[in-house]
Design a protein around this motif. Structure first.
Motif, PDB file in Angstrom:
ATOM      1  N   MET A   1     -24.759  -3.422  15.566  1.00 52.77           N
ATOM      2  CA  MET A   1     -26.124  -3.581  15.033  1.00 52.77           C
ATOM      3  C   MET A   1     -26.096  -4.401  13.734  1.00 52.77           C
ATOM      4  N   THR A   2     -27.191  -5.080  13.513  1.00 56.17           N
ATOM      5  CA  THR A   2     -27.377  -5.647  12.188  1.00 56.17           C
ATOM      6  C   THR A   2     -28.772  -5.286  11.737  1.00 56.17           C
ATOM      7  N   ASN A   3     -28.939  -5.295  10.453  1.00 59.65           N
ATOM      8  CA  ASN A   3     -30.219  -4.946   9.854  1.00 59.65           C
ATOM      9  C   ASN A   3     -30.335  -5.804   8.600  1.00 59.65           C
ATOM     10  N   THR A   4     -30.542  -7.105   8.819  1.00 62.00           N
ATOM     11  CA  THR A   4     -30.453  -8.058   7.725  1.00 62.00           C
ATOM     12  C   THR A   4     -31.741  -8.083   6.923  1.00 62.00           C
ATOM     13  N   GLN A   5     -31.610  -7.871   5.632  1.00 58.34           N
ATOM     14  CA  GLN A   5     -32.759  -7.940   4.733  1.00 58.34           C
ATOM     15  C   GLN A   5     -32.796  -9.350   4.143  1.00 58.34           C
ATOM     16  N   ALA A 128     -34.959   1.360   2.534  1.00 57.85           N
ATOM     17  CA  ALA A 128     -34.672   2.586   1.789  1.00 57.85           C
ATOM     18  C   ALA A 128     -33.199   2.917   1.944  1.00 57.85           C
ATOM     19  N   SER A 129     -32.615   3.468   0.899  1.00 57.86           N
ATOM     20  CA  SER A 129     -31.157   3.617   0.905  1.00 57.86           C
ATOM     21  C   SER A 129     -30.680   4.509   2.045  1.00 57.86           C
ATOM     22  N   GLU A 130     -31.512   5.468   2.471  1.00 52.42           N
ATOM     23  CA  GLU A 130     -31.035   6.366   3.534  1.00 52.42           C
ATOM     24  C   GLU A 130     -30.960   5.652   4.893  1.00 52.42           C
ATOM     25  N   HIS A 131     -31.602   4.491   4.996  1.00 50.49           N
ATOM     26  CA  HIS A 131     -31.545   3.743   6.262  1.00 50.49           C
ATOM     27  C   HIS A 131     -30.503   2.636   6.263  1.00 50.49           C
ATOM     28  N   ARG A 132     -29.763   2.519   5.174  1.00 58.19           N
ATOM     29  CA  ARG A 132     -28.752   1.465   5.124  1.00 58.19           C
ATOM     30  C   ARG A 132     -27.479   1.922   5.835  1.00 58.19           C
ATOM     31  N   ARG A 133     -26.837   0.965   6.535  1.00 59.01           N
ATOM     32  CA  ARG A 133     -25.649   1.312   7.336  1.00 59.01           C
ATOM     33  C   ARG A 133     -24.476   0.417   6.971  1.00 59.01           C
ATOM     34  N   GLU A 134     -23.325   0.834   7.448  1.00 65.30           N
ATOM     35  CA  GLU A 134     -22.068   0.146   7.126  1.00 65.30           C
ATOM     36  C   GLU A 134     -22.016  -1.279   7.663  1.00 65.30           C
ATOM     37  N   ASP A 135     -22.778  -1.552   8.713  1.00 63.82           N
ATOM     38  CA  ASP A 135     -22.660  -2.882   9.330  1.00 63.82           C
ATOM     39  C   ASP A 135     -24.005  -3.604   9.348  1.00 63.82           C
ATOM     40  N   ASP A 136     -24.813  -3.392   8.316  1.00 64.94           N
ATOM     41  CA  ASP A 136     -26.133  -4.033   8.265  1.00 64.94           C
ATOM     42  C   ASP A 136     -26.039  -5.559   8.223  1.00 64.94           C
ATOM     43  N   VAL A 137     -25.036  -6.049   7.558  1.00 61.08           N
ATOM     44  CA  VAL A 137     -24.941  -7.498   7.368  1.00 61.08           C
ATOM     45  C   VAL A 137     -23.683  -8.043   8.035  1.00 61.08           C
ATOM     46  N   HIS A 138     -23.861  -9.060   8.879  1.00 62.94           N
ATOM     47  CA  HIS A 138     -22.723  -9.764   9.489  1.00 62.94           C
ATOM     48  C   HIS A 138     -22.678 -11.173   8.903  1.00 62.94           C
ATOM     49  N   ILE A 139     -21.528 -11.515   8.334  1.00 62.89           N
ATOM     50  CA  ILE A 139     -21.361 -12.840   7.741  1.00 62.89           C
ATOM     51  C   ILE A 139     -20.246 -13.587   8.472  1.00 62.89           C
ATOM     52  N   ALA A 140     -20.548 -14.827   8.848  1.00 62.32           N
ATOM     53  CA  ALA A 140     -19.537 -15.708   9.438  1.00 62.32           C
ATOM     54  C   ALA A 140     -19.345 -16.887   8.488  1.00 62.32           C
ATOM     55  N   HIS A 141     -18.130 -17.036   7.999  1.00 59.97           N
ATOM     56  CA  HIS A 141     -17.829 -18.112   7.040  1.00 59.97           C
ATOM     57  C   HIS A 141     -17.003 -19.183   7.766  1.00 59.97           C
ATOM     58  N   PHE A 142     -17.603 -20.338   7.980  1.00 55.46           N
ATOM     59  CA  PHE A 142     -16.960 -21.444   8.702  1.00 55.46           C
ATOM     60  C   PHE A 142     -16.429 -22.490   7.722  1.00 55.46           C
ATOM     61  N   ASP A 143     -15.321 -23.120   8.065  1.00 52.99           N
ATOM     62  CA  ASP A 143     -15.026 -24.392   7.429  1.00 52.99           C
ATOM     63  C   ASP A 143     -14.384 -25.345   8.416  1.00 52.99           C
ATOM     64  N   VAL A 144     -14.160 -26.584   7.971  1.00 52.38           N
ATOM     65  CA  VAL A 144     -13.638 -27.635   8.835  1.00 52.38           C
ATOM     66  C   VAL A 144     -12.111 -27.610   8.771  1.00 52.38           C
ATOM     67  N   VAL A 145     -11.461 -27.629   9.949  1.00 55.66           N
ATOM     68  CA  VAL A 145     -10.004 -27.602   9.984  1.00 55.66           C
ATOM     69  C   VAL A 145      -9.453 -28.888   9.335  1.00 55.66           C
ATOM     70  N   ASP A 146      -8.682 -28.711   8.296  1.00 63.33           N
ATOM     71  CA  ASP A 146      -8.056 -29.836   7.575  1.00 63.33           C
ATOM     72  C   ASP A 146      -9.056 -30.923   7.161  1.00 63.33           C
TER      73      ASP A 146
END
Lengths: 252, 252, 252, 252
Positions: A1-5, A128-146
């Motif tokens: 799940m995600t729950n992105t604010q 609200a803080s009681e609805h926040r979860r461990e996996d609310d935010v998913h981040i993918a950090h990309f860069d260019v190979v070499d």
């Protein structure tokens, strides 16, 4: 799940301001915009969020971990230190794209971005803080190979920029249309995306798409957590693993 | 004629620095990058030049009016105030693209952007004052016709961003491949290009190309002068004329 | 009661750095120092604290409300963005002066301010949240009665500065020697003091002392709270009451 | 001879602004003030001048080398990037104190510092380039002999601050009353003074006065040139000579 604010920061009536009573010096506009972005980076970032410069007059942030009072303080701090004011709207959704649609509407409901009488909208709600979860935010950090070996040291600076820009544009469209994810260029050869939960094969497909579409070879580190900062820092470590192991997708 | 003096600012060994000894907080990198850009904007801009943020770790500037000593002082000022250093290379050409090719080579000749021992290259030469002319710099300042009404107030913030970004990317490619011009997004719905001397019909063609290719309607103000600031300020006034007269291309 | 948590920020080995390998441009040192102070103001201030610029290379802060992790993050953020690093030490005491004595010793115990090998001391402890009280911080905000009418508009800028400076110096010594309070000039005609709990007559005595000693007429707003920001904001409102009511000491 | 060009920068109607409609957060005021000072340092300093923070809302600068157009651009740049505006007045005199008296009067003639309708005074004149001389500006750069060993590493931070502050106040009064010179604390244990031409024995007398009056032992490097930056950089080198040779006064 995600729950992105997601929070949209929009400078009030900025376009008209930049040319009233006459066009203002470009150097001052550039300085104002980039410092405002730097300040929001600090104000949001030191509370666990990520801000993206986007168009500079409209900036998009992942603000899980910030409360309503934090956003109000940010709005006040900008008013106290800049010649312009900010409208601020926040919404939450299982997809980042939907959250941003909702946040944008909250601002639009109060009037045009160039409405003289619309100032300092403060709309929407944080989780609200009681609805926040461990996996609310998913981040993918990309860069260019070499990127340095293949582009920066080989091509001229504009061609390098063009290549990276096209890879980024292709990735941005793919993540947006396929998964309702939001990807942003953050400088150098780096793109950070706030995304729903995706599988390794979905990330591989995205990378293959960009390779085919724009001839740019990407790698990505992925993680999730309660805030963008925490997820993003783990994603950076995962990206270091890609470099060390010569792999394309790593999760942390 | 144009005689564009282009300077490339490249942060030395930046990629490795951002992950040594461990990945640094994204908020701090974003703040560092945008403040460095703001400082260069002031340092270059108050001497008549324009800097574009480009990739942030590689920034491109039009520096007609700056002398060698100015560029050396800028390099010193960054060294004194930042944890990173800058390599600076300058070249001049009748097309901006060729000037940037030459400036980039001047840096590349001294080693890789990620070479630990390559620091603070200061290469190339500024134009001697007796060779400077009234029309050395041509600036074209584009924006999107009614961006606020058509996009900002109607679409969500990411779609607006995507539209403007695609229009910009299309324009950038067109000016680069057809005329050796360099176009840069500068925030909002604005693109500033440093270009050779182009005719009104060439500007019309560019605008029609972007309309067809990316479905974005542009207008442009154009001017030339001894420095980017002077040409750019006149171009802004010309763009105001487009708005006032409902025209697409105006020269000042 | 007061329970003031005081933090000393000391730039590591700053003096030698400013002249190595040669004296650095004063403009860059001034810019570095004042921006570092501005950043600490934001980093500490947005968590409820107050920072005073003091000597710029040694800054004193009231940090009630900040936790150990906050101070560590501030130290990291400076390291990531400046060419210098910070040592940070925190102590708590019923008098601000004693707290600062203890914080200073914590830094001194690790070596000289100009010791090349002493870097980024992080010493001392913040108050555990269960020990924090409603009146931990007492803030007294002083300004000069009609400074603009009597000085700024009448004397030349240096004489005005001298008068205000002498009033401030007199107040600073009085609060320090009589009550172990710490007073700091914060710009304009304003002095902010972090003090133990004092009575109205003690404030009157301080103001009379400055009147007699330096011929400067002060007024003061006083308040207490859990953080410097909260106490300080109430003290500002109290000072507004002095102006409105033509009184000399007001509590909120 | 000296021919010091002094500029007074005064924030328009600042006091009332800080409390309207309610007192603004102190952290924001401190950030605004110190960043404005940093910006003026860059804007003035990169043209060869020195700015002193003084009271922050009234800043004093030595601006030999700046022309009228430079000061107008600085005023415009502040207007474009801050929520406040600046009045700017410039005068020249053989003594710095007289020049500042005249500059202050030029601002006062246009109304009170807290006059709502007085905005952006731009008064006075810079020296025409044909009247500029090699020794227009005399800079004396003082610091405390072994401040780190005697104070910073031995006393607590406030006592050290007090000592240095008292030495500075004593020096400031002496140079002002005896020679019409203006001395400013610039951080650490450094004081920079803009002075008429003084002899070595006059500098020795000043240093002995401060020793007797405030028990602080100073040393000084002195130089003169066309601009504050050039004179000041030579004065820094002269001060290095004091350290190397264990002397009290050195000229360059």
């Amino acid at each position: 799940m995600t729950n992105t604010q997601v929070t949209l920061f929009q400078i009030d009536n900025y376009g008209p301001w930049t040319v009233t009573p006459e066009p203002r010096r470009e150097v001052d506009l550039q300085t104002l915009q980039s410092r405002l972005y730097a300040d929001l980076s600090q104000l949001v970032g030191n509370r666990g969020g990520y801000v993206f410069f986007t168009r500079f007059d409209n900036m998009v942030a992942v603000t899980n971990g910030l409360e309503d009072a934090d956003l109000e303080l940010i709005q006040e701090s900008v008013r106290n230190r800049y010649p312009v004011t900010l409208s601020v709207a926040t919404a939450t959704g299982t997809t980042p794209a939907q959250a941003l649609v909702d946040a944008t509407e909250l601002v639009q409901d109060h009037g045009s971005a160039q409405d003289k009488s619309r100032r300092e909208v403060l709309a929407g709600r944080t989780i609200a803080s009681e609805h926040r979860r461990e996996d609310d935010v998913h981040i993918a950090h990309f860069d260019v190979v070499d990127a340095t070996g293949k582009y920066t040291d080989e091509l001229d600076a504009f061609e390098t920029f063009t290549h990276i820009e096209q890879g980024y544009a292709s990735l941005m469209r793919h993540l947006y249309t396929e998964y309702d994810g939001l990807a942003f260029f953050v400088g150098g050869d780096n793109v950070i995306a706030t995304v729903p939960e995706l599988t390794e094969s979905e990330y591989r497909a995205a990378i293959e798409h960009v390779q085919a579409d724009a001839d740019v070879e990407l790698q990505v580190g992925v993680s999730s957590d309660r805030t963008a900062h925490e997820a993003g820092m783990d994603a950076k470590h995962a990206l270091e693993d890609c470099r060390a192991r010569n792999t394309t997708v790593e999760f942390h």
